[in-house]
Design a protein around this motif. Structure first.
Motif, PDB file in Angstrom:
ATOM      1  N   SER A 241       1.835  -2.328  -1.388  1.00 32.85           N
ATOM      2  CA  SER A 241       2.583  -1.282  -2.113  1.00 32.85           C
ATOM      3  C   SER A 241       1.640  -0.334  -2.969  1.00 32.85           C
ATOM      4  CB  SER A 241       3.463  -2.321  -3.268  1.00 32.85           C
ATOM      5  OG  SER A 241       2.739  -3.126  -3.853  1.00 32.85           O
ATOM      6  N   PHE A 242       2.054   0.733  -3.031  1.00 35.34           N
ATOM      7  CA  PHE A 242       1.414   1.896  -3.785  1.00 35.34           C
ATOM      8  C   PHE A 242       1.940   2.279  -5.139  1.00 35.34           C
ATOM      9  CE2 PHE A 242      -2.424   3.086  -1.238  1.00 35.34           C
ATOM     10  CZ  PHE A 242      -2.218   2.376  -0.039  1.00 35.34           C
TER      11      PHE A 242
ATOM     12  N   GLY B 277      -3.409   0.980  -4.094  1.00 34.00           N
ATOM     13  CA  GLY B 277      -2.181  -0.007  -3.819  1.00 34.00           C
ATOM     14  C   GLY B 277      -2.854  -1.391  -3.505  1.00 34.00           C
TER      15      GLY B 277
END
Length: 167
Positions: free
Chosen positions: A74-75, A86
């Protein structure tokens, strides 16, 4: 209507003329090539932009070579220009040998670009790491102490039968 703007789900205007792919300027994987523990976290940075409609999503997938499971990173966009960061906790992975198998950036108009994850000359993945097998085993150990079992047999022979209880 001049036809320059179309609606995307009624929320945000996306230029209809956006046929240009986003640009990935750089990608870094801090733990590349290292042996990690289940308690460690993977760290990624990417510099990317889209001049027309803006970046919609960043997909980076870490896959397991062999038995196990990978995961998506997830960024979040940082305060610094085109920089995205991320993380992925190693505790969300299972297995021992891993590689980054997909890097993809998509803009709000649906155009996308990928970043190489494979070195065609050497035939090797560019971004790899291993999880220390011993740390995986340590994380999975279950310790039981002070365990006692009491059987209440219904017959005098002491053998358990259907309906008897064990606590």
């Amino acid at each position: 209507d001049d036809g320059d703007v179309t609606q995307d789900d009624g929320e945000e205007e996306v230029p209809s003329y956006d046929i240009n792919m986003p640009v990935i300027e750089s990608f870094e994987f801090a733990e590349n090539g290292r042996e990690l523990k289940v308690s460690d976290t993977l760290h990624f940075t990417m510099s990317a932009y889209d001049a027309d409609s803006g970046i919609s999503s960043i997909y980076v997938y870490v896959s397991c070579d062999g038995n196990g499971n990978g995961g998506y990173v997830s960024f979040e966009k940082s305060e610094e220009g085109n920089l995205y960061t991320g993380t992925l906790p190693c505790s969300e992975l299972s297995g021992s040998e891993f590689r980054v198998s997909e890097i993809r950036v998509e803009d709000k108009a649906g155009n996308y670009v990928t970043w190489d994850t494979w070195d065609s000359e050497s035939g090797q993945s560019l971004y790899t790491f291993t999880l220390d097998y011993q740390s995986v085993i340590e994380e999975q150990k279950v310790f039981v102490s002070n365990f006692r079992m009491h059987a209440e047999a219904s017959n005098e022979d002491g053998k358990l039968r259907t309906g008897d209880t064990v606590t």
